[in-house]
Write a protein that holds these residues in place. Structure first.
Motif, PDB file in Angstrom:
ATOM      1  N   GLY A 194       1.195   3.229  -3.516  1.00 15.64           N
ATOM      2  CA  GLY A 194       2.515   3.020  -2.715  1.00 15.64           C
ATOM      3  C   GLY A 194       3.726   3.597  -3.727  1.00 15.64           C
ATOM      4  N   SER A 195       3.328   3.980  -4.842  1.00 19.15           N
ATOM      5  CA  SER A 195       4.570   4.587  -5.665  1.00 19.15           C
ATOM      6  C   SER A 195       4.509   6.075  -5.726  1.00 19.15           C
ATOM      7  CB  SER A 195       4.337   4.181  -7.070  1.00 19.15           C
ATOM      8  OG  SER A 195       4.423   2.723  -7.153  1.00 19.15           O
ATOM      9  N   TRP A 196       6.006   6.512  -6.048  1.00 20.09           N
ATOM     10  CA  TRP A 196       5.979   8.041  -6.753  1.00 20.09           C
ATOM     11  C   TRP A 196       5.042   7.935  -7.521  1.00 20.09           C
ATOM     12  CZ3 TRP A 196      11.042  11.140  -6.065  1.00 20.09           C
ATOM     13  CH2 TRP A 196      11.543  10.869  -4.782  1.00 20.09           C
ATOM     14  N   VAL A 197       4.491   9.180  -7.995  1.00 21.07           N
ATOM     15  CA  VAL A 197       3.728   9.478  -9.270  1.00 21.07           C
ATOM     16  C   VAL A 197       4.212  10.686 -10.168  1.00 21.07           C
ATOM     17  CG1 VAL A 197       1.677  10.226  -9.791  1.00 21.07           C
ATOM     18  CG2 VAL A 197       1.417   8.716  -7.966  1.00 21.07           C
ATOM     19  N   GLY A 198       4.579  10.319 -11.093  1.00 19.11           N
ATOM     20  CA  GLY A 198       5.147  11.123 -12.372  1.00 19.11           C
ATOM     21  C   GLY A 198       4.025  12.302 -12.421  1.00 19.11           C
ATOM     22  N   PHE A 199       4.684  13.516 -12.644  1.00 18.91           N
ATOM     23  CA  PHE A 199       3.695  14.637 -12.847  1.00 18.91           C
ATOM     24  C   PHE A 199       4.242  15.547 -13.980  1.00 18.91           C
ATOM     25  CE2 PHE A 199       1.005  18.361 -10.850  1.00 18.91           C
ATOM     26  CZ  PHE A 199      -0.194  17.669 -11.088  1.00 18.91           C
ATOM     27  N   LYS A 200       3.916  15.262 -15.051  1.00 14.89           N
ATOM     28  CA  LYS A 200       4.430  15.874 -16.515  1.00 14.89           C
ATOM     29  C   LYS A 200       4.011  17.406 -16.663  1.00 14.89           C
ATOM     30  CE  LYS A 200       4.691  15.144 -21.362  1.00 14.89           C
ATOM     31  NZ  LYS A 200       6.082  15.376 -21.597  1.00 14.89           N
ATOM     32  N   ASP A 229      -5.400 -11.414  -5.901  1.00 17.23           N
ATOM     33  CA  ASP A 229      -5.922 -12.941  -5.590  1.00 17.23           C
ATOM     34  C   ASP A 229      -6.475 -13.014  -4.535  1.00 17.23           C
ATOM     35  OD1 ASP A 229      -3.874 -13.643  -7.647  1.00 17.23           O
ATOM     36  OD2 ASP A 229      -2.147 -13.711  -6.277  1.00 17.23           O
ATOM     37  N   GLY A 230      -7.704 -12.071  -4.212  1.00 15.54           N
ATOM     38  CA  GLY A 230      -8.609 -12.338  -3.381  1.00 15.54           C
ATOM     39  C   GLY A 230      -8.412 -11.698  -2.101  1.00 15.54           C
ATOM     40  N   GLU A 231      -7.228 -11.079  -1.936  1.00 15.29           N
ATOM     41  CA  GLU A 231      -6.730 -10.289  -0.739  1.00 15.29           C
ATOM     42  C   GLU A 231      -6.874  -9.091  -1.061  1.00 15.29           C
ATOM     43  OE1 GLU A 231      -6.450 -11.687   2.197  1.00 15.29           O
ATOM     44  OE2 GLU A 231      -6.876 -13.866   1.340  1.00 15.29           O
ATOM     45  N   PRO A 232      -7.328  -8.013  -0.131  1.00  5.50           N
ATOM     46  CA  PRO A 232      -7.101  -6.637  -0.248  1.00  5.50           C
ATOM     47  C   PRO A 232      -5.743  -6.217  -0.521  1.00  5.50           C
ATOM     48  CG  PRO A 232      -8.520  -7.323   1.681  1.00  5.50           C
ATOM     49  CD  PRO A 232      -8.018  -8.585   1.103  1.00  5.50           C
ATOM     50  N   PHE A 233      -5.367  -5.396  -1.408  1.00  8.04           N
ATOM     51  CA  PHE A 233      -3.919  -5.086  -1.655  1.00  8.04           C
ATOM     52  C   PHE A 233      -3.713  -3.970  -0.718  1.00  8.04           C
ATOM     53  CE2 PHE A 233      -1.697  -1.511  -3.416  1.00  8.04           C
ATOM     54  CZ  PHE A 233      -0.387  -2.089  -3.684  1.00  8.04           C
ATOM     55  N   THR A 234      -2.671  -4.226  -0.132  1.00 14.27           N
ATOM     56  CA  THR A 234      -1.757  -3.229   0.584  1.00 14.27           C
ATOM     57  C   THR A 234      -0.437  -3.244   0.150  1.00 14.27           C
ATOM     58  OG1 THR A 234      -1.337  -4.697   2.225  1.00 14.27           O
ATOM     59  CG2 THR A 234      -3.084  -3.192   2.803  1.00 14.27           C
ATOM     60  N   TYR A 235       0.373  -2.273  -0.123  1.00 16.33           N
ATOM     61  CA  TYR A 235       1.736  -2.347  -0.473  1.00 16.33           C
ATOM     62  C   TYR A 235       2.748  -2.266   0.735  1.00 16.33           C
ATOM     63  CZ  TYR A 235       1.855   2.718   0.488  1.00 16.33           C
ATOM     64  OH  TYR A 235       1.700   3.931   1.092  1.00 16.33           O
ATOM     65  N   THR A 236       3.858  -2.645   0.401  1.00 15.95           N
ATOM     66  CA  THR A 236       4.959  -2.764   1.401  1.00 15.95           C
ATOM     67  C   THR A 236       5.908  -1.553   1.329  1.00 15.95           C
ATOM     68  OG1 THR A 236       4.724  -5.292   1.406  1.00 15.95           O
ATOM     69  CG2 THR A 236       6.748  -4.288   2.664  1.00 15.95           C
ATOM     70  N   GLN A 237       6.216  -0.595   2.188  1.00 16.77           N
ATOM     71  CA  GLN A 237       7.038   0.252   2.362  1.00 16.77           C
ATOM     72  C   GLN A 237       8.329  -0.354   2.925  1.00 16.77           C
ATOM     73  OE1 GLN A 237       6.416   3.643   4.912  1.00 16.77           O
ATOM     74  NE2 GLN A 237       8.121   4.901   3.811  1.00 16.77           N
ATOM     75  N   ARG A 238       9.480  -0.202   2.186  1.00 14.21           N
ATOM     76  CA  ARG A 238      10.627  -0.787   2.446  1.00 14.21           C
ATOM     77  C   ARG A 238      11.702   0.250   2.867  1.00 14.21           C
ATOM     78  NH1 ARG A 238       9.900  -5.935   0.142  1.00 14.21           N
ATOM     79  NH2 ARG A 238       7.990  -5.751  -1.151  1.00 14.21           N
ATOM     80  N   VAL A 239      12.605  -0.241   3.652  1.00 14.12           N
ATOM     81  CA  VAL A 239      13.713   0.496   4.171  1.00 14.12           C
ATOM     82  C   VAL A 239      14.968  -0.161   3.677  1.00 14.12           C
ATOM     83  CG1 VAL A 239      12.523   1.745   5.947  1.00 14.12           C
ATOM     84  CG2 VAL A 239      13.793  -0.675   6.446  1.00 14.12           C
ATOM     85  N   THR A 240      14.908  -1.357   3.285  1.00 13.30           N
ATOM     86  CA  THR A 240      16.082  -2.170   2.930  1.00 13.30           C
ATOM     87  C   THR A 240      15.983  -2.609   1.526  1.00 13.30           C
ATOM     88  OG1 THR A 240      16.457  -2.932   5.193  1.00 13.30           O
ATOM     89  CG2 THR A 240      17.561  -4.275   3.298  1.00 13.30           C
ATOM     90  N   LEU A 241      17.046  -2.244   0.556  1.00 11.42           N
ATOM     91  CA  LEU A 241      17.028  -2.764  -0.751  1.00 11.42           C
ATOM     92  C   LEU A 241      18.262  -3.445  -1.098  1.00 11.42           C
ATOM     93  CD1 LEU A 241      15.896   0.572  -2.733  1.00 11.42           C
ATOM     94  CD2 LEU A 241      14.679  -1.737  -2.287  1.00 11.42           C
ATOM     95  N   ILE A 242      18.375  -4.729  -0.218  1.00 13.32           N
ATOM     96  CA  ILE A 242      19.291  -5.657  -0.689  1.00 13.32           C
ATOM     97  C   ILE A 242      18.238  -7.056  -0.940  1.00 13.32           C
ATOM     98  CG2 ILE A 242      21.382  -4.618   0.168  1.00 13.32           C
ATOM     99  CD1 ILE A 242      20.819  -6.628   2.641  1.00 13.32           C
ATOM    100  N   ALA A 243      18.840  -8.027  -1.912  1.00 13.41           N
ATOM    101  CA  ALA A 243      17.947  -9.473  -1.753  1.00 13.41           C
ATOM    102  C   ALA A 243      17.641  -9.930  -0.418  1.00 13.41           C
ATOM    103  CB  ALA A 243      18.721 -10.272  -2.784  1.00 13.41           C
ATOM    104  N   PRO A 244      16.517 -10.338  -0.330  1.00 16.72           N
ATOM    105  CA  PRO A 244      15.356 -10.628  -1.084  1.00 16.72           C
ATOM    106  C   PRO A 244      14.346  -9.541  -1.276  1.00 16.72           C
ATOM    107  CG  PRO A 244      14.879 -11.643   0.978  1.00 16.72           C
ATOM    108  CD  PRO A 244      16.260 -11.136   1.007  1.00 16.72           C
ATOM    109  N   HIS A 245      14.685  -8.259  -0.382  1.00 21.08           N
ATOM    110  CA  HIS A 245      13.778  -7.250  -0.258  1.00 21.08           C
ATOM    111  C   HIS A 245      13.647  -6.634  -1.757  1.00 21.08           C
ATOM    112  CE1 HIS A 245      13.796  -7.799   4.017  1.00 21.08           C
ATOM    113  NE2 HIS A 245      15.179  -7.805   4.027  1.00 21.08           N
ATOM    114  N   SER A 246      15.015  -6.460  -2.319  1.00 22.26           N
ATOM    115  CA  SER A 246      14.675  -5.521  -3.756  1.00 22.26           C
ATOM    116  C   SER A 246      14.092  -6.563  -4.602  1.00 22.26           C
ATOM    117  CB  SER A 246      16.155  -5.472  -4.289  1.00 22.26           C
ATOM    118  OG  SER A 246      16.867  -6.654  -4.065  1.00 22.26           O
ATOM    119  N   MET A 247      13.957  -7.940  -4.674  1.00 26.11           N
ATOM    120  CA  MET A 247      13.463  -8.703  -5.613  1.00 26.11           C
ATOM    121  C   MET A 247      11.752  -8.632  -5.211  1.00 26.11           C
ATOM    122  SD  MET A 247      15.777  -9.899  -7.530  1.00 26.11           S
ATOM    123  CE  MET A 247      14.740 -10.959  -8.430  1.00 26.11           C
ATOM    124  N   GLY A 248      11.457  -8.436  -4.269  1.00 22.29           N
ATOM    125  CA  GLY A 248      10.046  -8.224  -3.762  1.00 22.29           C
ATOM    126  C   GLY A 248       9.480  -6.704  -4.277  1.00 22.29           C
ATOM    127  N   ALA A 249      10.474  -5.863  -4.028  1.00 11.63           N
ATOM    128  CA  ALA A 249      10.105  -4.568  -4.546  1.00 11.63           C
ATOM    129  C   ALA A 249       9.929  -4.390  -5.836  1.00 11.63           C
ATOM    130  CB  ALA A 249      11.383  -3.487  -3.994  1.00 11.63           C
TER     131      ALA A 249
END
Length: 412
Positions: A194-200, A229-249
């Motif tokens: 779910g992240s940008w990947v740096g490519f040096k 924690d025993g649950e399949p990982f899925t990331y959250t794509q966000r369109v809002t970056l104000i609390a609490p969304h930014s804290m979760g990000a």
């Protein structure tokens, strides 16, 4: 002998055999290869390249224009940024576009580019963009053009510290072929974690010209099973970056996403070990083009092949993802060693991570790099590194642990 017909368009259009590419052209081709792989998987994806000119990646706009017809046939567009920040913002937006009902594509493959100082000045845009994450059918490579020799820049640069601070898993291709190969893995990694990947991109890779394989079968992507924690990982794509969304990000970006990146690298075997397995006493670590310089230096001492290394009890480690290092690969490499030498340009980036990973192990080898075990300067922390720059300190360490007769094949 029958001549083989070869057209310049083959460098982007051929999907079998070999073609000749520069490092910059390979970056263009990565998007085509990903687009073709997506089409084979039933996805309709587009691509967007944006950034700002500056050596060693200053030729991106010219490379695009030279093959624009092929790239545009695959819906890959280029926007020249007024500056690096606006280029990053455009690529950020490309990951939001498929969320619109009017979108014609299942996803957009993004590529931002800028030289080292451009990474520095664009930190705000890059940090926000990475916080929101990528579209599951998109993905982004953040191409950082680094010029450690200061061949064509005002200052020497090494962007890995900045990319790590931005929480971007970072790949470091060592050759033009690896630009193609690691680019494909990089997009799939970006989608998985779910992240940008740096490519040096080192200046020596950007400036290189080589014959490379284009066969699609050379790349086999493994999507690992990864739980939090025993649950399949899925990331959250966000369109809002104000609390609490930014804290979760923040929590996700520096936690589960990085752990997912490590799992992806391990599952796909991207980090490589060469030379001795059992019986090794000394290990040497190098990434990117510096790994090639290390092999040249060792060859001149008489250790040219992996068999030569194994016979002498030398083990090499070549990490592809230089941040965060995948810990199981590091600990497996370190098993049984008395000493690890880390060869890297500029500051101790990989060296520090290895020391942290091995800290507390009762059988941990000593880890050296910028300084030896007596605190004396060993590997330069300025400029670039060539074989002649590292031969003397490496040989001095090897001679402490390997019998003199092992150096009988040394070439001058």
């Amino acid at each position: 002998m029958t001549a083989i017909e070869y057209n310049l368009t083959d460098r982007m259009e051929s999907t079998t055999g070999t073609v000749a590419l520069s490092g910059i052209q390979a970056l263009m081709r990565v998007l085509l290869d990903q687009n073709r792989a997506d089409a084979a998987a039933g996805l309709r994806t587009a691509g967007l390249i944006s950034g700002y000119r500056g050596s060693p990646v200053g030729g991106m706009d010219h490379a695009y224009k030279a093959d624009a017809s092929t790239l545009q046939e695959h819906n890959i567009e280029f926007i020249s940024g007024v500056n690096e920040d606006l280029g990053a913002t455009a690529v950020w937006g490309s990951q939001q576009a498929p969320l619109e009902d009017s979108s014609r594509f299942d996803g957009v493959i993004g590529m931002w580019y800028g030289k080292g100082p451009g990474v520095d000045r664009s930190g705000d845009a890059l940090r926000h963009a990475n916080s929101t994450g990528v579209h599951p059918n998109g993905g982004v490579l953040a191409v950082a053009g680094d010029d450690p020799f200061c061949k064509s820049s005002t200052i020497a640069s090494a962007s890995e510290w900045a990319l790590a601070d931005l929480a971007m898993p970072t790949l470091y291709p060592a050759s033009v072929q690896e630009v193609l190969d690691m680019g494909r893995y990089g997009y799939e990694l970006s989608r998985f974690c779910g992240s940008w990947v740096g490519f040096k991109i080192h200046s020596n890779v950007a400036d290189a010209y080589a014959t490379v394989s284009t066969d699609a079968e050379r790349i086999s992507i493994v999507v690992p099973e990864f739980d939090i924690d025993g649950e399949p990982f899925t990331y959250t794509q966000r369109v809002t970056l104000i609390a609490p969304h930014s804290m979760g990000a923040e929590q996700e970006m520096f936690g589960p996403r990085l752990e997912a990146a490590k799992a992806f690298v391990a599952a796909n075997g991207l980090d490589k070990t060469f030379g001795a397995t059992g019986g090794a006493t000394i290990g040497i670590v190098a990434a990117g083009p510096v790994y090639g310089e290390l092999r040249d230096a060792l060859a001149k001492m008489g250790f040219a092949t992996n068999a030569d290394l194994a016979d002498a009890g030398i083990r090499l480690y070549k990490p592809t993802m230089i941040w965060p290092l995948e810990p199981n690969g590091v600990t497996g490499f370190a098993d049984g060693l008395d000493e690890i030498i880390v060869i890297e340009e500029k500051r101790s980036f990989i060296e520090s991570q290895i020391r942290d990973i091995l800290y507390g192990r009762t059988d941990a080898p000593r880890v050296l790099g910028k300084r030896d075990d007596e605190g004396r300067a060993m590997i330069a922390d300025f400029g670039g590194l060539l074989a002649e720059d590292i031969s003397t300190p490496i040989k001095a360490r090897l001679q402490r642990m390997i019998p003199a007769e092992r150096f009988a094949k040394e070439r001058t």
